[in-house]
Design a protein around this motif. Sequence first.
Motif, PDB file in Angstrom:
ATOM      1  N   SER A   1       4.203  11.317  -7.275  1.00  0.00           N
ATOM      2  CA  SER A   1       4.777  10.113  -6.662  1.00  0.00           C
ATOM      3  C   SER A   1       4.119   9.876  -5.300  1.00  0.00           C
ATOM      4  N   GLY A   2       3.728  10.969  -4.621  1.00  0.00           N
ATOM      5  CA  GLY A   2       2.981  10.812  -3.366  1.00  0.00           C
ATOM      6  C   GLY A   2       1.634  10.143  -3.624  1.00  0.00           C
ATOM      7  N   LEU A   3       1.033  10.513  -4.725  1.00  0.00           N
ATOM      8  CA  LEU A   3      -0.275   9.929  -5.054  1.00  0.00           C
ATOM      9  C   LEU A   3      -0.150   8.415  -5.251  1.00  0.00           C
ATOM     10  N   LYS A   4       0.954   8.035  -5.856  1.00  0.00           N
ATOM     11  CA  LYS A   4       1.190   6.602  -6.074  1.00  0.00           C
ATOM     12  C   LYS A   4       1.231   5.844  -4.742  1.00  0.00           C
ATOM     13  N   ASP A   5       1.704   6.532  -3.710  1.00  0.00           N
ATOM     14  CA  ASP A   5       1.755   5.882  -2.394  1.00  0.00           C
ATOM     15  C   ASP A   5       0.406   5.848  -1.687  1.00  0.00           C
ATOM     16  N   LYS A   6      -0.569   6.532  -2.255  1.00  0.00           N
ATOM     17  CA  LYS A   6      -1.878   6.592  -1.587  1.00  0.00           C
ATOM     18  C   LYS A   6      -2.914   5.712  -2.270  1.00  0.00           C
ATOM     19  N   LEU A   7      -2.492   4.865  -3.176  1.00  0.00           N
ATOM     20  CA  LEU A   7      -3.493   4.088  -3.924  1.00  0.00           C
ATOM     21  C   LEU A   7      -4.274   3.149  -3.003  1.00  0.00           C
ATOM     22  N   PHE A   8      -3.680   2.809  -1.864  1.00  0.00           N
ATOM     23  CA  PHE A   8      -4.381   1.941  -0.918  1.00  0.00           C
ATOM     24  C   PHE A   8      -5.727   2.549  -0.511  1.00  0.00           C
ATOM     25  N   TYR A   9      -5.753   3.891  -0.447  1.00  0.00           N
ATOM     26  CA  TYR A   9      -6.974   4.555   0.026  1.00  0.00           C
ATOM     27  C   TYR A   9      -8.141   4.296  -0.937  1.00  0.00           C
ATOM     28  N   PHE A  10      -7.821   4.365  -2.242  1.00  0.00           N
ATOM     29  CA  PHE A  10      -8.877   4.108  -3.234  1.00  0.00           C
ATOM     30  C   PHE A  10      -9.334   2.659  -3.140  1.00  0.00           C
ATOM     31  N   GLN A  11      -8.352   1.788  -2.980  1.00  0.00           N
ATOM     32  CA  GLN A  11      -8.710   0.363  -2.930  1.00  0.00           C
ATOM     33  C   GLN A  11      -9.530   0.049  -1.686  1.00  0.00           C
ATOM     34  N   GLU A  12      -9.182   0.721  -0.602  1.00  0.00           N
ATOM     35  CA  GLU A  12      -9.932   0.503   0.638  1.00  0.00           C
ATOM     36  C   GLU A  12     -11.409   0.893   0.454  1.00  0.00           C
ATOM     37  N   LEU A  13     -11.618   2.012  -0.202  1.00  0.00           N
ATOM     38  CA  LEU A  13     -12.995   2.506  -0.372  1.00  0.00           C
ATOM     39  C   LEU A  13     -13.718   1.794  -1.524  1.00  0.00           C
TER      40      LEU A  13
END
Length: 655
Positions: A110-122
Amino acid sequence: MYEQVSHSLLNNILIKLNPDIEQQELRHFYTRLGANFYAIHSLFSLLYGDRDDFEEQALQLVETMARQYINRPETLKAKDIEREKDHNWFLNQKWVGMALYTDGFADNLSGLKDKLFYFQELGINMIHIMPILQCPDGKSDGGYAISDFRKVDSRIGTNDDLTDLSEALQKRDILLTLDVVVNHTSNEHEWAARARQGEKKYQDYFYLFDNREIPDMFEETMPEIFPETAPGNFTWDAEMNKWVMTVFNDYQWDLNYSNPAVFIEMLDIILFWSNKGADIIRLDAVAFLWKKIGSACQNEREAHLILQLMKDCCQVTAPGVLFIAEAIVAPVEIIKYFGEDAINAKECEIAYNATLMALLWDAVATKNAKLLYQGLRSLPDKLERATWLNYIRCHDDIGLGFDDADIRAVDYEPKEHRKFLINYYTGNFSDSDARGFPFGANLKTGDARISGSLASLVGLETAQESADPARIINATQHILLLHSLILSFGGIPLLYYGDEIGTLNDCSFLEDEHKAHDSRWTHRPNFDWVNAEQRNHPGTIQYQLFNAIKKMIAVRKEIPAFADFNNRELIHVDNPHLFVFSRFNLTRTAGGVLVVVNFDANPQYLDLNNPNIKAVLSHGHISDLVSGDIPAMFKEQLVIPAYHFYWLTDQQRMS
Ligand code: GLC
Ligand code: GLC
């Protein structure tokens, strides 16, 4: 193909299918089954045709495919149909991947789900989440010793968390890659436990022997994978009073694929995770699937037949799902995992390009591209509808898996050259800033592999300690030039989490008794989000690396010549420090890119009169796609600064 024997068997099977299957809407399933059944039947009989229960097993196989088809969510069925229409979808240059550990990157699912912005940023739109299924505490080989193939490990989350994550990824058009560890189970898996209790059915799932007679025969020709920590390929189980084949660690029991029940179980598991939303399944250690006395027990013909059968069956139930072959083997062997003698890929659509990976490390250490060019030239073109996973670092060690003949062809002595590379990367060579560790050193053969994070292996750690700005620049340039290659070479680039911000070795694993003996943990870090925050601050290394890689990813996505259709030409140049290839559009008329990399510490010259270079560039209008700069020229020669790369185009030919 219509062939009588297979179709009469299919008729028998369809009559016997369980009535609850009959009642479902199976139009697409039957169409695909009809199309693939001839191949499925041929492969299944080649592998298991001499068994008395062959027909029963074939019925089981079809029932498994049908049941998982019935379980397949409608959204995924719709995606299957979309992908069938656009069947080359994954060859597009738009895909860029990253591999990561859930707990290393974000604690849990569930933490990973909150970090999807990082992939999109890169710009990452494919993630490979390292294995997340239930493993025993400690003896888990980083998730590759599974005790329940259908359950997410409670330390990482629940199956529902995975469903949530997969839905969130789908909304963002990010592909999900999951592992299925097909070669072995943990010794705590239920099958192993029941085998230990004497159940014949489950004993037949493994390779078990009462005495050393057969194990000794196997050992004559089987190499050791983890010679330091798990020597030999068999482990004595005192409870069962038997030897168990354990090619990897002593707690990883090899599955016996000469038993069709094992094949059907694993197919069911592959389809289970496909139905949970995996777009891509990474099949672990596929080279090892078939064991034969008198052989190395790797790359056997039957291992390929098993993969072909898995693919054909998966196409019936979940045709939108792709397979990645993890076969870290000799260059001529790797390519066979796409499928042999077939125009279209018939095994795995994607394979780790371990050859490119190892050759890149050779070029960094030698500061020239001689072996890189030679090794890649020897690699045959891949099949259509197949693509490489190009990577610099992954969670495993770096094996120097190039061909001895290629090493000789560029005038090195294979044994000495490999020794030099190991020394170069593990701190035993004076003129090297690399800081890596040996892995899998084998005293009998003299072989060793290498662990260490990308940044530490290219010298960033040493450079930062010395606080020498020039050395720091050299290291960051290396990180960028290696990324420039995996992003332009042709295939899906697979970045490794943390490399985009220059993550150094992490030696905290030494305090964990279950990890301390395995130096691969050096490069399996806990992602440092505070450090990552620096990517927003100009002047930091994190900023420089992250933004440069982000830019390259964005440029890659815009350039159709970077799609993967065997549209690459390696170019031989006289200057050994340079590695040069062209990427062209299929029409070869416009939009070609010349990739040039200088592995040397000094500026190097490229002769633009080379006809293969002229075919892509005509003088005068050359510019670099990433920086927009016009590179320096001197007397009709292009100057490439130290440790620098260019993606060159001819402005006039772009349109
Ligand atoms: C694969 C994995 C590796 C693991 C091995 C045994 O090669 O990548 O990490 O140790 O399989 O499961
Ligand atoms: C096996 C191991 C992996 C290693 C590879 C090559 O696949 O699991 O760790 O990289 O062999 O040595």
